[in-house]
Design a protein around this motif. Structure first.
Motif, PDB file in Angstrom:
ATOM      1  N   ALA A 175      52.488   3.319  31.605  1.00  0.00           N
ATOM      2  CA  ALA A 175      52.914   4.790  32.799  1.00  0.00           C
ATOM      3  C   ALA A 175      52.865   6.642  32.722  1.00  0.00           C
ATOM      4  CB  ALA A 175      54.516   4.520  33.502  1.00  0.00           C
ATOM      5  N   GLN A 176      52.783   7.006  31.284  1.00  0.00           N
ATOM      6  CA  GLN A 176      52.980   8.122  31.484  1.00  0.00           C
ATOM      7  C   GLN A 176      51.270   9.160  30.709  1.00  0.00           C
ATOM      8  OE1 GLN A 176      55.854   9.904  31.164  1.00  0.00           O
ATOM      9  NE2 GLN A 176      55.994  11.119  29.181  1.00  0.00           N
ATOM     10  N   ARG A 177      50.369   8.160  30.999  1.00  0.00           N
ATOM     11  CA  ARG A 177      48.968   7.887  30.832  1.00  0.00           C
ATOM     12  C   ARG A 177      48.203   7.943  32.173  1.00  0.00           C
ATOM     13  NH1 ARG A 177      46.498   8.236  26.013  1.00  0.00           N
ATOM     14  NH2 ARG A 177      48.164   7.995  24.181  1.00  0.00           N
ATOM     15  N   LEU A 178      48.500   6.905  32.981  1.00  0.00           N
ATOM     16  CA  LEU A 178      48.046   7.011  34.454  1.00  0.00           C
ATOM     17  C   LEU A 178      49.659   6.016  35.598  1.00  0.00           C
ATOM     18  CD1 LEU A 178      45.855   3.749  32.710  1.00  0.00           C
ATOM     19  CD2 LEU A 178      45.023   6.009  33.310  1.00  0.00           C
ATOM     20  N   GLY A 179      50.506   6.077  35.498  1.00  0.00           N
ATOM     21  CA  GLY A 179      51.439   6.439  36.725  1.00  0.00           C
ATOM     22  C   GLY A 179      51.830   4.965  36.676  1.00  0.00           C
ATOM     23  N   LEU A 236      52.593   1.521  45.745  1.00  0.00           N
ATOM     24  CA  LEU A 236      52.723   2.836  45.479  1.00  0.00           C
ATOM     25  C   LEU A 236      51.015   3.577  45.217  1.00  0.00           C
ATOM     26  CD1 LEU A 236      54.830   1.704  42.433  1.00  0.00           C
ATOM     27  CD2 LEU A 236      55.711   2.280  44.315  1.00  0.00           C
ATOM     28  N   ARG A 237      51.027   3.744  46.388  1.00  0.00           N
ATOM     29  CA  ARG A 237      49.967   4.986  47.136  1.00  0.00           C
ATOM     30  C   ARG A 237      50.128   6.130  47.483  1.00  0.00           C
ATOM     31  NH1 ARG A 237      44.121   3.133  46.399  1.00  0.00           N
ATOM     32  NH2 ARG A 237      43.988   1.245  45.601  1.00  0.00           N
ATOM     33  N   PRO A 238      50.754   7.427  47.728  1.00  0.00           N
ATOM     34  CA  PRO A 238      50.079   7.945  46.189  1.00  0.00           C
ATOM     35  C   PRO A 238      51.443   7.611  45.147  1.00  0.00           C
ATOM     36  CG  PRO A 238      51.137   9.244  47.868  1.00  0.00           C
ATOM     37  CD  PRO A 238      51.394   8.173  48.392  1.00  0.00           C
ATOM     38  N   ASP A 239      51.475   7.672  44.112  1.00  0.00           N
ATOM     39  CA  ASP A 239      51.853   6.906  43.064  1.00  0.00           C
ATOM     40  C   ASP A 239      53.584   7.678  42.954  1.00  0.00           C
ATOM     41  OD1 ASP A 239      53.132   7.277  39.886  1.00  0.00           O
ATOM     42  OD2 ASP A 239      51.325   5.241  39.744  1.00  0.00           O
ATOM     43  N   PRO A 240      54.918   7.837  42.697  1.00  0.00           N
ATOM     44  CA  PRO A 240      54.976   8.503  42.643  1.00  0.00           C
ATOM     45  C   PRO A 240      55.628   9.455  41.697  1.00  0.00           C
ATOM     46  CG  PRO A 240      56.179   6.837  42.496  1.00  0.00           C
ATOM     47  CD  PRO A 240      54.587   6.339  43.389  1.00  0.00           C
ATOM     48  N   MET A 241      54.990   8.849  40.685  1.00  0.00           N
ATOM     49  CA  MET A 241      55.641   9.360  39.150  1.00  0.00           C
ATOM     50  C   MET A 241      54.543  10.715  39.382  1.00  0.00           C
ATOM     51  SD  MET A 241      54.699   8.776  35.015  1.00  0.00           S
ATOM     52  CE  MET A 241      56.331   8.623  35.361  1.00  0.00           C
ATOM     53  N   VAL A 242      52.677  10.791  40.006  1.00  0.00           N
ATOM     54  CA  VAL A 242      51.433  11.580  40.017  1.00  0.00           C
ATOM     55  C   VAL A 242      51.920  12.925  41.028  1.00  0.00           C
ATOM     56  CG1 VAL A 242      49.229  12.149  40.219  1.00  0.00           C
ATOM     57  CG2 VAL A 242      50.159   9.557  39.739  1.00  0.00           C
ATOM     58  N   VAL A 243      52.861  11.741  42.014  1.00  0.00           N
ATOM     59  CA  VAL A 243      53.350  12.910  43.006  1.00  0.00           C
ATOM     60  C   VAL A 243      54.445  13.911  42.086  1.00  0.00           C
ATOM     61  CG1 VAL A 243      54.999  13.596  45.115  1.00  0.00           C
ATOM     62  CG2 VAL A 243      52.741  11.896  44.923  1.00  0.00           C
ATOM     63  N   ALA A 261      55.866  19.501  39.915  1.00  0.00           N
ATOM     64  CA  ALA A 261      56.552  20.453  39.299  1.00  0.00           C
ATOM     65  C   ALA A 261      55.160  20.683  38.699  1.00  0.00           C
ATOM     66  CB  ALA A 261      57.483  19.895  38.297  1.00  0.00           C
ATOM     67  N   GLY A 262      54.209  21.093  38.930  1.00  0.00           N
ATOM     68  CA  GLY A 262      53.053  21.818  38.050  1.00  0.00           C
ATOM     69  C   GLY A 262      53.312  21.398  37.101  1.00  0.00           C
ATOM     70  N   ILE A 263      52.812  19.932  37.253  1.00  0.00           N
ATOM     71  CA  ILE A 263      52.134  19.577  35.165  1.00  0.00           C
ATOM     72  C   ILE A 263      51.121  19.094  36.015  1.00  0.00           C
ATOM     73  CG2 ILE A 263      53.131  17.778  33.176  1.00  0.00           C
ATOM     74  CD1 ILE A 263      56.206  18.005  35.005  1.00  0.00           C
ATOM     75  N   ALA A 264      50.485  19.414  34.692  1.00  0.00           N
ATOM     76  CA  ALA A 264      49.024  18.965  34.459  1.00  0.00           C
ATOM     77  C   ALA A 264      48.651  18.055  34.034  1.00  0.00           C
ATOM     78  CB  ALA A 264      47.749  19.845  33.570  1.00  0.00           C
ATOM     79  N   GLY A 265      47.672  17.110  33.897  1.00  0.00           N
ATOM     80  CA  GLY A 265      48.110  15.352  33.079  1.00  0.00           C
ATOM     81  C   GLY A 265      47.827  15.954  31.395  1.00  0.00           C
ATOM     82  N   THR A 266      46.957  16.655  31.143  1.00  0.00           N
ATOM     83  CA  THR A 266      46.882  17.777  29.889  1.00  0.00           C
ATOM     84  C   THR A 266      48.477  17.716  29.173  1.00  0.00           C
ATOM     85  OG1 THR A 266      46.277  19.309  30.552  1.00  0.00           O
ATOM     86  CG2 THR A 266      45.317  18.221  29.969  1.00  0.00           C
TER      87      THR A 266
END
Length: 425
Positions: free
Chosen positions: A79-83, A203-210, A215-220
């Protein structure tokens, strides 16, 4: 994974995504919960049927718990990597494989394959535990407890229906020429396939990704190291308090609950009464969780944790007052379920609030791991304690766990503390 920028979602759109995600998670929880419910009843019967050994009946629940513990962190890291969408869909797919292995083990008359299947099917429990945390991805302090508790409440349906798959399952297994007790797992497999579709499509869009985008957090920036959850436990007092609260409350519940059917049977209780007692306990665990979620948002998580410990202590006292009285033991099990519900809903809310968003999933996975291990250890130790000290002795020894949780959350009644202070140090 959605690549839309955070500014493309206004607050009203995020509110819609949050509500839809909670509905999808609750539906998936119902479907996925059928596998766990089937394992605890049909799994025990199937192992005894194949092995011919009553002593192996408890291995169904044990393997399910160990499987849930083993998959908690990997699913959280996924989930942390791909949602959440990818993590929950993968968990459902693995659970389907577990059900298939169980049916295969029955056909082959192999206890080993059965046990491996039940271990793999434990992924369904890990997935359902993650679902309650997923419900909080887009929540704030005002709604976190309620959102989490609604998904926990949905577990009631699977927990109630799962043990009742015997009759329709036998019709299916008989018509297909499969061994007895396997039909229920075919129904559970179909439900898990539907759950996979629900998660993947819904789950589209993914709530974790949203939440990351909001919060302005990039994937990296998202922490993806496997040991990140344990690092947070070392560094954050609030994280330690929350995780210990959930784990110790779960160990308390499992230890006392797992020995109740044996104790009642030894004192002449009918199977009907034992079944009613466990059903009342399960009802207490899940049916009232929205109330505890609402109270958590209104009064603060630590206060509801304290109420949960009071209910757990009351359960032990009921057992101590009359351990051979079936009516009082039934009341004790109802109180035990309610206490677990309050402590788990509020404690899980504390877990979600204890770490920064970029590290939150790692802590959630570690919490689920330790919760399952604590439950397995509690169930393992409860038998010897019952033999040495009796049912009332077990109930009194468990008070130590509640007292530890009370000590950890002792600031809950301080009038000067704000709700944020109750959630974070």
């Amino acid at each position: 994974m959605s690549r839309l920028a955070a500014e493309e979602y206004n607050e009203s759109q995020i509110a819609v995504i949050r509500r839809r995600s909670i509905g999808i998670l609750a539906l998936g929880q119902i479907l996925g919960g059928l596998g766990g419910g089937a394992t605890l009843t049909l799994g025990s019967l199937l192992i005894v049927h194949v092995s011919g050994l009553d002593s192996l009946a408890g291995m169904a629940a044990t393997m399910n718990t160990l499987g849930a513990a083993a998959m908690s962190v990997p699913l959280a890291m996924l989930a942390q990597r791909l949602g959440r969408r990818m993590s929950l869909s993968t968990g459902a797919l693995i659970a389907v494989l577990g059900s298939a292995l169980i049916v295969t083990g029955a056909v082959w008359n192999s206890v080993l394959v059965l046990l491996v299947g039940m271990l793999v099917l434990g992924t369904a429990s890990a997935m359902n535990l993650q679902s309650r945390f997923a419900a909080t991805d887009l929540s704030d302090e005002r709604t976190r407890g309620r959102d989490l508790s609604l998904v926990v409440w949905a577990t009631t349906v699977g927990a109630v229906l799962g043990p009742n798959l015997f009759a329709p399952g036998e019709v299916i297994s008989s018509s297909l020429g499969l061994p007895t007790y396997t039909g229920g797992f075919l129904i559970a497999m179909a439900a898990q396939i539907l759950g996979l579709i629900v998660y993947w499509a819904g789950l589209r869009p993914d709530p974790m990704v949203v939440a990351w985008q909001r919060a302005g957090i990039a994937g990296t920036q998202v922490v993806r190291r496997t040991g990140a959850g344990f690092r947070l436990l070392r560094e954050l007092p609030a994280a330690r308090r929350a995780v210990l609260t959930v784990a110790l409350s779960h160990a308390y519940m499992v230890s006392l609950m797992s020995m109740t059917p044996v104790h009642m049977q030894h004192h002449g209780a009918s199977l009907t009464l034992i079944g009613f007692t466990i059903s009342l306990h399960v009802l207490g665990m899940y049916a009232f969780s929205p109330i505890f979620g609402w109270l958590t948002d209104r009064l603060g998580a630590a206060r509801i944790v304290m109420i949960g410990q009071i209910l757990l202590i009351a359960a032990s006292l009921c057992v101590w007052m009359n351990p051979t009285g079936h009516a009082l033991v039934t009341v004790a099990l109802a109180l035990l379920g309610l206490g677990w519900s309050a402590a788990t809903v509020a404690g899980s809310t504390m877990v979600s609030a204890a770490a920064p968003l970029a590290e939150r999933t790692a802590l959630q996975g570690t919490s689920d791991l330790l919760m399952n291990l604590a439950g397995a250890l509690g169930g393992l130790c409860a038998g010897p304690v019952l033999a040495l000290a009796g049912f009332e002795g077990l109930a009194m020894i468990l008070l130590a766990l509640a007292l530890i949780v009370v000590f950890l959350n002792r600031d809950a009644w301080s009038l000067g503390l704000s709700r944020q202070k109750l959630l974070d140090d």
